[in-house]
Write a protein that holds these residues in place. Structure first.
Motif, mmCIF file in Angstrom:
data_model
loop_
_atom_site.group_PDB
_atom_site.id
_atom_site.type_symbol
_atom_site.label_atom_id
_atom_site.label_comp_id
_atom_site.label_asym_id
_atom_site.label_seq_id
_atom_site.Cartn_x
_atom_site.Cartn_y
_atom_site.Cartn_z
ATOM 1 N N ASN A 408 47.358 8.389 47.426
ATOM 2 C CA ASN A 408 48.204 8.790 46.027
ATOM 3 C C ASN A 408 48.391 7.490 45.329
ATOM 4 O OD1 ASN A 408 49.350 11.970 46.394
ATOM 5 N ND2 ASN A 408 50.150 10.208 48.049
ATOM 6 N N ASP A 409 47.681 7.445 43.997
ATOM 7 C CA ASP A 409 47.545 6.197 43.459
ATOM 8 C C ASP A 409 48.745 6.217 42.425
ATOM 9 O OD1 ASP A 409 45.199 5.856 44.084
ATOM 10 O OD2 ASP A 409 43.981 7.516 42.581
ATOM 11 N N THR A 410 49.741 6.664 41.844
ATOM 12 C CA THR A 410 51.359 7.312 41.407
ATOM 13 C C THR A 410 51.784 7.725 41.790
ATOM 14 O OG1 THR A 410 50.419 9.420 39.907
ATOM 15 C CG2 THR A 410 49.537 7.334 39.105
ATOM 16 N N SER A 411 53.294 7.498 41.740
ATOM 17 C CA SER A 411 54.200 8.239 42.136
ATOM 18 C C SER A 411 54.026 10.019 41.364
ATOM 19 C CB SER A 411 55.748 8.388 41.583
ATOM 20 O OG SER A 411 55.875 6.484 41.916
ATOM 21 N N TYR A 412 53.477 10.338 40.055
ATOM 22 C CA TYR A 412 53.446 11.335 39.751
ATOM 23 C C TYR A 412 53.031 12.435 40.936
ATOM 24 C CZ TYR A 412 52.713 15.219 36.978
ATOM 25 O OH TYR A 412 52.209 16.501 35.963
ATOM 26 N N GLU A 413 51.529 11.846 41.239
ATOM 27 C CA GLU A 413 51.038 12.519 42.308
ATOM 28 C C GLU A 413 51.595 12.393 42.856
ATOM 29 O OE1 GLU A 413 46.399 11.080 44.059
ATOM 30 O OE2 GLU A 413 46.872 10.339 42.064
ATOM 31 N N ARG A 414 51.881 11.775 43.863
ATOM 32 C CA ARG A 414 52.432 11.629 45.098
ATOM 33 C C ARG A 414 53.342 12.705 45.246
ATOM 34 N NH1 ARG A 414 54.122 6.913 45.328
ATOM 35 N NH2 ARG A 414 52.317 5.751 46.524
ATOM 36 N N LEU A 415 54.738 12.916 43.964
ATOM 37 C CA LEU A 415 55.392 13.912 43.894
ATOM 38 C C LEU A 415 54.488 15.293 43.947
ATOM 39 C CD1 LEU A 415 58.425 14.569 43.520
ATOM 40 C CD2 LEU A 415 58.284 14.960 41.276
ATOM 41 N N ASN A 416 53.947 15.565 43.406
ATOM 42 C CA ASN A 416 52.972 16.646 43.898
ATOM 43 C C ASN A 416 51.873 17.271 44.958
ATOM 44 O OD1 ASN A 416 53.835 17.680 40.650
ATOM 45 N ND2 ASN A 416 51.493 16.641 40.258
ATOM 46 N N LYS A 417 52.224 16.619 44.973
ATOM 47 C CA LYS A 417 51.369 15.941 46.812
ATOM 48 C C LYS A 417 52.804 16.608 47.998
ATOM 49 C CE LYS A 417 47.727 15.347 48.463
ATOM 50 N NZ LYS A 417 47.302 14.218 48.281
ATOM 51 N N ALA A 418 53.457 15.874 47.258
ATOM 52 C CA ALA A 418 54.809 16.365 48.088
ATOM 53 C C ALA A 418 55.435 17.978 47.890
ATOM 54 C CB ALA A 418 55.969 15.574 48.067
ATOM 55 N N ARG A 419 55.312 18.985 47.230
ATOM 56 C CA ARG A 419 55.679 19.286 46.371
ATOM 57 C C ARG A 419 55.134 20.606 47.187
ATOM 58 N NH1 ARG A 419 55.687 21.743 41.267
ATOM 59 N NH2 ARG A 419 56.898 23.650 42.312
ATOM 60 N N GLU A 420 53.016 19.734 47.155
ATOM 61 C CA GLU A 420 52.355 20.982 47.883
ATOM 62 C C GLU A 420 52.423 20.908 48.895
ATOM 63 O OE1 GLU A 420 47.476 20.895 48.670
ATOM 64 O OE2 GLU A 420 48.300 19.743 46.844
ATOM 65 N N MET A 421 52.688 20.165 49.983
ATOM 66 C CA MET A 421 52.964 19.849 50.970
ATOM 67 C C MET A 421 54.282 20.549 52.008
ATOM 68 S SD MET A 421 49.953 18.609 52.108
ATOM 69 C CE MET A 421 49.570 19.049 51.108
ATOM 70 N N ALA A 422 54.862 20.620 51.067
ATOM 71 C CA ALA A 422 56.451 21.115 51.585
ATOM 72 C C ALA A 422 56.497 22.703 51.801
ATOM 73 C CB ALA A 422 57.942 20.599 50.764
ATOM 74 N N ILE A 423 55.664 23.743 50.602
ATOM 75 C CA ILE A 423 55.703 24.577 50.647
ATOM 76 C C ILE A 423 54.257 25.390 51.329
ATOM 77 C CG2 ILE A 423 54.398 26.306 49.164
ATOM 78 C CD1 ILE A 423 55.539 25.114 46.287
ATOM 79 N N ARG A 424 52.996 24.095 51.794
ATOM 80 C CA ARG A 424 52.321 24.507 52.883
ATOM 81 C C ARG A 424 52.620 24.266 53.868
ATOM 82 N NH1 ARG A 424 46.966 21.130 53.098
ATOM 83 N NH2 ARG A 424 46.748 21.727 50.626
ATOM 84 N N TYR A 425 53.598 24.403 54.652
ATOM 85 C CA TYR A 425 54.131 24.059 55.866
ATOM 86 C C TYR A 425 55.683 24.513 56.045
ATOM 87 C CZ TYR A 425 49.949 21.010 56.429
ATOM 88 O OH TYR A 425 48.360 20.373 55.902
ATOM 89 N N HIS A 426 55.915 24.697 54.972
ATOM 90 C CA HIS A 426 57.629 25.274 54.743
ATOM 91 C C HIS A 426 58.515 24.235 55.403
ATOM 92 C CE1 HIS A 426 60.122 28.794 53.817
ATOM 93 N NE2 HIS A 426 60.445 28.361 54.765
#
Length: 526
Positions: A408-426
């Motif tokens: 991830n290039d920015t913290s904002y991008e990383r946070l959005n990715k973390a939200r996506e992964m938390a939801i996807r994998y519960h």
């Protein structure tokens, strides 16, 4: 505390104005009073002050602050930028109020023939800029109040305003920004122009923090930031939904479970830490101490045989389960039922350790805590992440997170990715940093408000793992266990820094203050 996107600001203000009720100019007056109080509590009245106000409501705030500071005995040089000769209604009202101040020098525009670029020592001066601008000299002792643009900004600053920002940033003056540093977007700054964003030393923000404040790359713009309450109506705060929160002490305190007087060590859980290897037993020691001091009734450490003497000497309260191998863990056998399990601190990445870890994941049916080398061993194994028990807690720092889920290039991008992964994998992701973010399986993000830079020290993460696991063992649901563990960890770090200094503290100092952190939180419940 809720964090709202800046596009919600007008909605919150409008509801307050209509339902308190209060006039918009009076709400601005309330906000300006809060900013003024903060300034006079920090800077003496002989401090030269230069104000840069924009044509919108942020400029109106700055003009109201200017008037109040003059009334408090400060001498100001005020510049209102109005190149289109169009001010917001409340900015216009505050300009008119300023003009009524007795003795205030006023000029319509700065022109080379009648301007001065030195601070006026014979009284405050107000200038409305409609064409040319000759900037004042900003020295190291000057206080600049930035009120050019606030939360309404929708595109990067450029042209004349960009030049003004660059001029402010090139000076040695101390800069205070009102609500947001001018040029900074409240959320995503990926496409912004960094050189055209004010670099504030202090940002005094209204009612709630902005999401952008939580990202490391924006610290150069926000500096220290402080929230001031301007009385936004509580009903609209409650009614307005958000996915982002900022955890404060009273909220963390309400999560603490009360112990029965007749509780036994078995009632408050048995923690298993699968941790440590040759040369890295300190991580297991720290995690074990932290789990015990957070309240776990029993703690067992399964580790390489070489660590038995170290662990039993350093943490005599803990039980030790020795692996057959001397230097690393080669097999993980759960020969009893544990209340909570954590894997990772000092684990190492030996091939036998990896195989034992993967085998364990196939047997686990309840949420566990995965940290450090457990995360590194998970990297590249999507199928293992997919099969993690629901509400499993992962505690990566940004490098571990990127190894797990991609760069991830920015913290904002990383946070959005973390939200996506938390939801996807519960799963629950504890993304460690200055404002550690706890991301839930529903995509909620809870930022931590405790902690300090001194906690960037070896073993701090191992301590956090032990604390979260210790809470899980006591029967806390994984989400409050993660939130409370992170907050207690940060508060213990703050107490350690207060006792000694940020530079001095180590992970052991953090552990030594867990008890005081609990006591402090208990006081919030009284």
């Amino acid at each position: 505390m809720k964090i709202f996107f800046t596009n919600e600001t007008k909605k919150l203000d409008r509801f307050t104005i209509e339902n308190e009720p209060i006039k918009s100019i009076d709400l601005m007056e309330r906000a300006a009073s809060s900013v003024t109080f903060e300034i006079i509590s920090r800077w003496k009245r002989n401090t030269p002050v230069v104000v840069f106000a924009g044509p919108g409501n942020n400029g109106g705030d700055a003009l109201a602050v200017s008037r109040m500071l003059i009334e408090e005995g400060y001498t100001l040089d005020i510049y209102l930028f109005n190149p289109l000769q169009k001010l917001s209604q409340d900015c216009l009202k505050n300009r008119d109020r300023l003009q009524t101040i007795e003795g205030l020098k006023f000029s319509k525009s700065v022109k080379p023939s009648d301007s001065t670029n030195t601070f006026p020592h014979n009284g405050s001066h107000f200038t409305e800029i409609t064409n040319e601008f000759i900037p004042p000299t900003l020295t190291k002792g000057t206080l600049v109040i930035d009120g050019l643009f606030g939360s309404g900004l929708s595109k990067p600053l450029s042209g004349g305003f960009g030049s003004v920002v660059q001029y402010i940033n090139s000076s040695d003056a101390t800069v205070v920004s009102i609500d947001l540093p001018s040029g900074l977007f409240g959320e995503n700054n990926t496409e912004n122009i960094p050189r055209n964003i004010v670099q504030a030393d202090l940002t005094i923000t209204f009612q709630y923090p902005k999401l952008a404040f939580m990202f490391a790359e924006n610290e150069q713009f926000t500096g220290e930031w402080k929230i001031v309450d301007i009385g936004i109506h509580p009903d609209i705060i409650e009614q307005t939904e958000t996915k982002y929160y900022y955890i404060e002490p009273d909220e963390a305190a309400r999560m603490i479970m009360k112990r029965s007087r007749f509780v036994s060590k078995h009632n408050v859980g048995h923690t298993l830490l699968i941790a440590g290897s040759k040369g890295m037993m300190g991580a297991a020691v720290l995690a074990a101490k932290a789990a015990l001091h957070t309240g776990a009734g029993l703690v067992s450490v399964l580790s390489a045989a070489c660590g038995e003497k170290i662990l039993q000497t350093s943490v005599p309260e803990a039980l030790f389960i020795a692996d057959e191998q001397d230097s690393h863990i080669s097999d993980i056998v759960l020969n009893r039922s544990y209340s909570a399990i954590a894997v990772g601190p000092g684990l190492g990445r030996h091939e036998e350790t990896a195989r034992a870890f993967y085998k364990l994941l196939g047997q686990i049916k309840r949420p566990i805590v995965l940290d450090a080398d457990a995360l590194n061993l998970l990297a590249g194994h999507t199928e293992l992440i997919e099969n993690l028990p629901k509400n499993t807690i992962l505690t990566p720092h940004h490098l571990e997170f990127d190894r797990l889920f991609g760069k991830n290039d920015t913290s904002y991008e990383r946070l959005n990715k973390a939200r996506e992964m938390a939801i996807r994998y519960h799963i629950i992701i504890v993304l460690k940093g200055a404002n550690t973010a706890i991301i839930t399986p529903k995509g909620d993000v809870l930022f931590n408000s405790s902690g300090n830079a001194g906690m960037a020290t070896a073993g701090s993460g191992d301590t956090l793992t032990g604390m979260i696991t210790g809470l899980l063992a006591q029967g806390y649901h994984p989400i409050p266990a993660a939130i409370l563990g992170v907050f207690l960890h940060g508060m213990a770090g703050d107490l350690a820094a207060e006792k000694d200094s940020q530079e001095y503290i180590t992970a052991r100092d953090i552990i030594s203050q867990i008890g005081q952190a609990y006591k402090k939180l208990h006081n919030y419940r009284v």
